[in-house]
Design an enzyme around this catalytic site. Structure first.
Site, PDB file in Angstrom:
ATOM      1  N   GLN A 169     -29.916   5.160 -40.754  1.00  0.00           N
ATOM      2  CA  GLN A 169     -31.266   5.645 -40.455  1.00  0.00           C
ATOM      3  C   GLN A 169     -31.494   5.716 -38.941  1.00  0.00           C
ATOM      4  O   GLN A 169     -32.344   6.462 -38.474  1.00  0.00           O
ATOM      5  CB  GLN A 169     -32.307   4.712 -41.104  1.00  0.00           C
ATOM      6  CG  GLN A 169     -33.745   5.110 -40.857  1.00  0.00           C
ATOM      7  CD  GLN A 169     -34.696   4.428 -41.820  1.00  0.00           C
ATOM      8  OE1 GLN A 169     -34.749   4.761 -42.987  1.00  0.00           O
ATOM      9  NE2 GLN A 169     -35.431   3.442 -41.346  1.00  0.00           N
ATOM     10  N   THR A 226     -15.494  19.117   0.100  1.00  0.00           N
ATOM     11  CA  THR A 226     -14.758  18.158  -0.715  1.00  0.00           C
ATOM     12  C   THR A 226     -15.098  16.810  -0.088  1.00  0.00           C
ATOM     13  O   THR A 226     -15.264  16.721   1.137  1.00  0.00           O
ATOM     14  CB  THR A 226     -13.231  18.392  -0.691  1.00  0.00           C
ATOM     15  OG1 THR A 226     -12.762  18.236   0.642  1.00  0.00           O
ATOM     16  CG2 THR A 226     -12.873  19.784  -1.197  1.00  0.00           C
ATOM     17  N   HIS A 227     -15.249  15.796  -0.914  1.00  0.00           N
ATOM     18  CA  HIS A 227     -15.690  14.473  -0.430  1.00  0.00           C
ATOM     19  C   HIS A 227     -17.034  14.561   0.290  1.00  0.00           C
ATOM     20  O   HIS A 227     -17.328  13.759   1.171  1.00  0.00           O
ATOM     21  CB  HIS A 227     -14.660  13.838   0.505  1.00  0.00           C
ATOM     22  CG  HIS A 227     -13.255  13.930   0.018  1.00  0.00           C
ATOM     23  ND1 HIS A 227     -12.679  12.959  -0.780  1.00  0.00           N
ATOM     24  CD2 HIS A 227     -12.319  14.895   0.176  1.00  0.00           C
ATOM     25  CE1 HIS A 227     -11.435  13.322  -1.075  1.00  0.00           C
ATOM     26  NE2 HIS A 227     -11.197  14.502  -0.517  1.00  0.00           N
ATOM     27  N   SER A 245     -46.495  14.358  -2.344  1.00  0.00           N
ATOM     28  CA  SER A 245     -46.587  12.906  -2.349  1.00  0.00           C
ATOM     29  C   SER A 245     -48.056  12.525  -2.263  1.00  0.00           C
ATOM     30  O   SER A 245     -48.867  13.267  -1.720  1.00  0.00           O
ATOM     31  CB  SER A 245     -45.818  12.360  -1.152  1.00  0.00           C
ATOM     32  OG  SER A 245     -46.373  11.139  -0.725  1.00  0.00           O
ATOM     33  N   SER A 254     -39.183   4.955 -41.843  1.00  0.00           N
ATOM     34  CA  SER A 254     -38.713   5.936 -40.857  1.00  0.00           C
ATOM     35  C   SER A 254     -39.653   7.136 -40.769  1.00  0.00           C
ATOM     36  O   SER A 254     -39.413   8.057 -40.004  1.00  0.00           O
ATOM     37  CB  SER A 254     -37.297   6.406 -41.214  1.00  0.00           C
ATOM     38  OG  SER A 254     -37.247   6.870 -42.547  1.00  0.00           O
ATOM     39  N   ASN A 287     -41.470  17.525  -3.026  1.00  0.00           N
ATOM     40  CA  ASN A 287     -40.378  16.818  -3.695  1.00  0.00           C
ATOM     41  C   ASN A 287     -39.703  17.627  -4.792  1.00  0.00           C
ATOM     42  O   ASN A 287     -40.371  18.359  -5.526  1.00  0.00           O
ATOM     43  CB  ASN A 287     -40.902  15.504  -4.288  1.00  0.00           C
ATOM     44  CG  ASN A 287     -41.403  14.569  -3.211  1.00  0.00           C
ATOM     45  OD1 ASN A 287     -40.887  14.567  -2.094  1.00  0.00           O
ATOM     46  ND2 ASN A 287     -42.428  13.798  -3.531  1.00  0.00           N
ATOM     47  N   TYR A 298     -22.957   4.855 -47.714  1.00  0.00           N
ATOM     48  CA  TYR A 298     -24.214   4.799 -46.976  1.00  0.00           C
ATOM     49  C   TYR A 298     -24.610   3.360 -46.676  1.00  0.00           C
ATOM     50  O   TYR A 298     -24.457   2.468 -47.511  1.00  0.00           O
ATOM     51  CB  TYR A 298     -25.349   5.469 -47.779  1.00  0.00           C
ATOM     52  CG  TYR A 298     -26.669   5.416 -47.033  1.00  0.00           C
ATOM     53  CD1 TYR A 298     -27.004   6.406 -46.124  1.00  0.00           C
ATOM     54  CD2 TYR A 298     -27.546   4.344 -47.212  1.00  0.00           C
ATOM     55  CE1 TYR A 298     -28.197   6.333 -45.405  1.00  0.00           C
ATOM     56  CE2 TYR A 298     -28.735   4.271 -46.502  1.00  0.00           C
ATOM     57  CZ  TYR A 298     -29.056   5.268 -45.595  1.00  0.00           C
ATOM     58  OH  TYR A 298     -30.215   5.187 -44.888  1.00  0.00           O
ATOM     59  N   LYS A 317     -44.726  16.037   2.455  1.00  0.00           N
ATOM     60  CA  LYS A 317     -43.643  16.041   1.470  1.00  0.00           C
ATOM     61  C   LYS A 317     -43.753  17.138   0.423  1.00  0.00           C
ATOM     62  O   LYS A 317     -44.825  17.504  -0.020  1.00  0.00           O
ATOM     63  CB  LYS A 317     -43.610  14.692   0.723  1.00  0.00           C
ATOM     64  CG  LYS A 317     -43.199  13.521   1.559  1.00  0.00           C
ATOM     65  CD  LYS A 317     -41.694  13.374   1.736  1.00  0.00           C
ATOM     66  CE  LYS A 317     -40.967  13.080   0.454  1.00  0.00           C
ATOM     67  NZ  LYS A 317     -41.038  11.687   0.050  1.00  0.00           N
ATOM     68  N   ASN A 343     -29.479   9.633 -50.042  1.00  0.00           N
ATOM     69  CA  ASN A 343     -28.328   9.601 -49.141  1.00  0.00           C
ATOM     70  C   ASN A 343     -27.745  10.992 -48.881  1.00  0.00           C
ATOM     71  O   ASN A 343     -27.465  11.352 -47.736  1.00  0.00           O
ATOM     72  CB  ASN A 343     -27.244   8.672 -49.698  1.00  0.00           C
ATOM     73  CG  ASN A 343     -27.744   7.254 -49.851  1.00  0.00           C
ATOM     74  OD1 ASN A 343     -28.839   6.936 -49.379  1.00  0.00           O
ATOM     75  ND2 ASN A 343     -26.984   6.394 -50.506  1.00  0.00           N
ATOM     76  N   GLU A 361     -34.620  16.110 -10.065  1.00  0.00           N
ATOM     77  CA  GLU A 361     -34.543  14.645 -10.146  1.00  0.00           C
ATOM     78  C   GLU A 361     -34.742  14.161 -11.579  1.00  0.00           C
ATOM     79  O   GLU A 361     -34.057  13.261 -12.048  1.00  0.00           O
ATOM     80  CB  GLU A 361     -35.590  14.003  -9.229  1.00  0.00           C
ATOM     81  CG  GLU A 361     -35.229  14.105  -7.769  1.00  0.00           C
ATOM     82  CD  GLU A 361     -36.334  13.579  -6.866  1.00  0.00           C
ATOM     83  OE1 GLU A 361     -36.022  12.878  -5.907  1.00  0.00           O
ATOM     84  OE2 GLU A 361     -37.524  13.863  -7.128  1.00  0.00           O
ATOM     85  N   LYS A 406     -31.363   9.093 -36.440  1.00  0.00           N
ATOM     86  CA  LYS A 406     -32.337  10.164 -36.256  1.00  0.00           C
ATOM     87  C   LYS A 406     -32.974  10.210 -34.881  1.00  0.00           C
ATOM     88  O   LYS A 406     -33.003  11.261 -34.237  1.00  0.00           O
ATOM     89  CB  LYS A 406     -33.410  10.086 -37.339  1.00  0.00           C
ATOM     90  CG  LYS A 406     -32.985  10.834 -38.552  1.00  0.00           C
ATOM     91  CD  LYS A 406     -33.711  10.384 -39.785  1.00  0.00           C
ATOM     92  CE  LYS A 406     -32.742  10.169 -40.914  1.00  0.00           C
ATOM     93  NZ  LYS A 406     -31.749   9.120 -40.717  1.00  0.00           N
TER      94      LYS A 406
END
Ligand code: ARG
Length: 470
Positions: free
Chosen positions: A327, A160-161, A282, A28, A290, A322, A288, A115, A295, A330
């Site tokens: 492990q 709304t909606h 773009s 690890s 963006n 344990y 464009k 541990n 996003e 992490k």
């Protein structure tokens, strides 16, 4: 089969080295090196406790603390870069310590197991990260509050909606996010106290035969308390799951906000302009601009949800105590932390300097729809017409106006009165967008007076949060 370095990592019981692929699979160090500073700090406290209780001599305690400090310096200066042969950060540090101190270095692991050690390190790490994220939340709120204070009287369509519903104060809309972030801030503050418990001294699972003082090491590390049960102490990961729950909710909030910004920046909405510092172009369409930042925030949400799911699944079938499955916690925790921190940083900059509200267009937008229809019904209801009756009547008005290509404000007084004798000349004032917003002065509503009060309260609360201690 050559991997001589790891042959003797554990004990004399092992005769041959790990298969290199298995060594890689088992290791690890590639990611838990992230914990090194916390491992050193935790080990220093453990060494001090060993000396304090007389399990090792004071001189040995000092040597261990100093040796660990030297490793810290070596790590920071780039001199100490343990590789795969170390398996994990805990072995890497102990090995280096033994290189530096000889036999004394070998005493560090008395009355301790990896541990309880890894549990200690992870909690120390998460404690710091939670503090940082809480600070970032306050920074984001500060920007939202500043924008809100500048836009109390800027109008924006409320939906709304995703259908035009009723117009709003833009500040009211922004303050909704301040509230969400406030819950996030509080939630992290609550979780912090469950992260801040020491498992150090729980040993491998059962405690230890040495006369340790768990409260002493816990105090040195500024833990608030110690785990009461050693089995629970080494195998509990609730604190990590709770953190990822809180992180997921932060991401939900940032993602909803991002989605709105993406919509607002479109030509169809046209409510905000993105500044060059926070948008990209773009490679093929020269016109464009963006909204990459929101996003990306929206797109990164899945990682954090995924990490939460991964930990829940990892835990659900684990027998005490344990197991190496743990492990796997992490990378989930680290990436969860980094993702939330990166998203908060980016969205704060975006909100601070990357976007401009097109106030004229926003104010104009609400003047060109039927989002004042409720106010016509309210107008009649206030004059004694039962609300449902008023509602039905306004429905008809909307229908005939739509057919005639008119807005409610275009109806003549005669037309209004033909619909219902209760209409008088003040109907025009009642349905003007600014008045429509101002009139919603119920507690927590969008009326300007309410919004000013909410803003003041939120600013006050923000200051208290800044001044507070966890
Ligand atoms: N690298 C291990 C982990 O992250 C440390 C604890 C290992 N303990 C053990 N009994 N193998 O969980």
């Amino acid at each position: 089969m050559a991997n001589p370095s790891s042959a003797q990592t554990w004990s004399q019981r092992f005769e041959s080295a790990l298969h290199p692929v298995i060594a890689q699979f088992n290791a690890s160090i590639g990611f838990d090196i992230e914990l090194i500073e916390y491992d050193l700090t935790g080990s220093q406290a453990h060494a001090q406790m060993l000396a304090h209780t007389g399990i090792i001599s004071p001189e040995e305690g000092d040597q261990l603390v100093q040796g660990l400090e030297q490793i810290r310096q070596e790590y920071r200066s780039g001199q100490f870069q343990p590789g795969i042969e170390a398996e994990d950060v805990h072995f890497a540090v102990e090995r280096r310590l033994t290189e530096l101190l000889g036999d004394v270095g070998k005493k560090l692991h008395t009355a301790r197991s990896r541990n309880d050690q890894v549990g200690t390190d992870t909690r120390l790490y998460l404690r710091d990260q939670i503090q940082q994220i809480r600070q970032q939340i306050l920074d984001f709120q500060a920007v939202l509050l500043r924008q809100a204070s500048q836009h109390v009287e800027t109008l924006i369509p409320g939906y709304t909606h995703l259908q035009r519903a009723q117009p709003l104060s833009l500040a009211h809309h922004l303050l909704a996010y301040v509230e969400m972030m406030q819950r996030d801030w509080l939630r992290l503050g609550e979780i912090y106290h469950r992260v801040n418990i020491s498992p150090l001294g729980c040993g491998a699972l059962a405690g230890t035969t040495f006369p340790i003082d768990r409260h002493y090491s816990a105090q040195l590390l500024q833990f608030e308390s110690v785990y009461a049960n050693s089995l629970d102490g080494v195998s509990d990961r609730d604190f990590a799951i709770e953190f990822l729950c809180a992180a997921s909710l932060i991401m939900v909030h940032l993602s909803r906000f991002s989605e709105e910004i993406i919509l607002w920046a479109s030509e169809e909405f046209g409510f905000v302009t993105l500044r060059d510092s926070c948008s990209t172009g773009s490679s093929i369409m020269p016109q464009k601009k963006n909204p990459d930042v929101p996003e990306l925030v929206r797109g990164k949400v899945g990682r954090v949800f995924g990490h939460l799911q991964a930990l829940l699944v990892m835990m659900k079938g684990l027998p005490l105590a344990y197991n190496k499955d743990l492990q796997e916690d992490k990378e989930a925790i680290f990436d969860g932390v980094k993702t939330v921190q990166a998203c908060l940083a980016a969205i704060t900059i975006l909100m601070d300097e990357g976007l401009e509200f097109r106030t004229q267009r926003l104010n104009q937008a609400v003047a060109e729809d039927f989002s004042n229809a409720t106010d016509v019904a309210d107008y009649l209801a206030a004059k004694g017409v039962p609300f449902r009756e008023a509602y039905n009547l306004v429905g008809k008005v909307v229908k005939t106006s739509l057919a005639a290509g008119k807005l409610l404000k275009d109806l003549t007084l005669e037309e209004w009165q033909a619909l219902h004798p209760a209409f008088a000349a003040d109907i025009y004032e009642a349905i003007a967008p600014r008045q429509v917003v101002a009139a919603r002065n119920s507690f927590g509503g969008t009326g300007f007076d309410q919004v000013r009060q909410s803003l003041a309260k939120a600013q006050h609360r923000w200051q208290e949060a800044v001044d507070s201690k966890i």
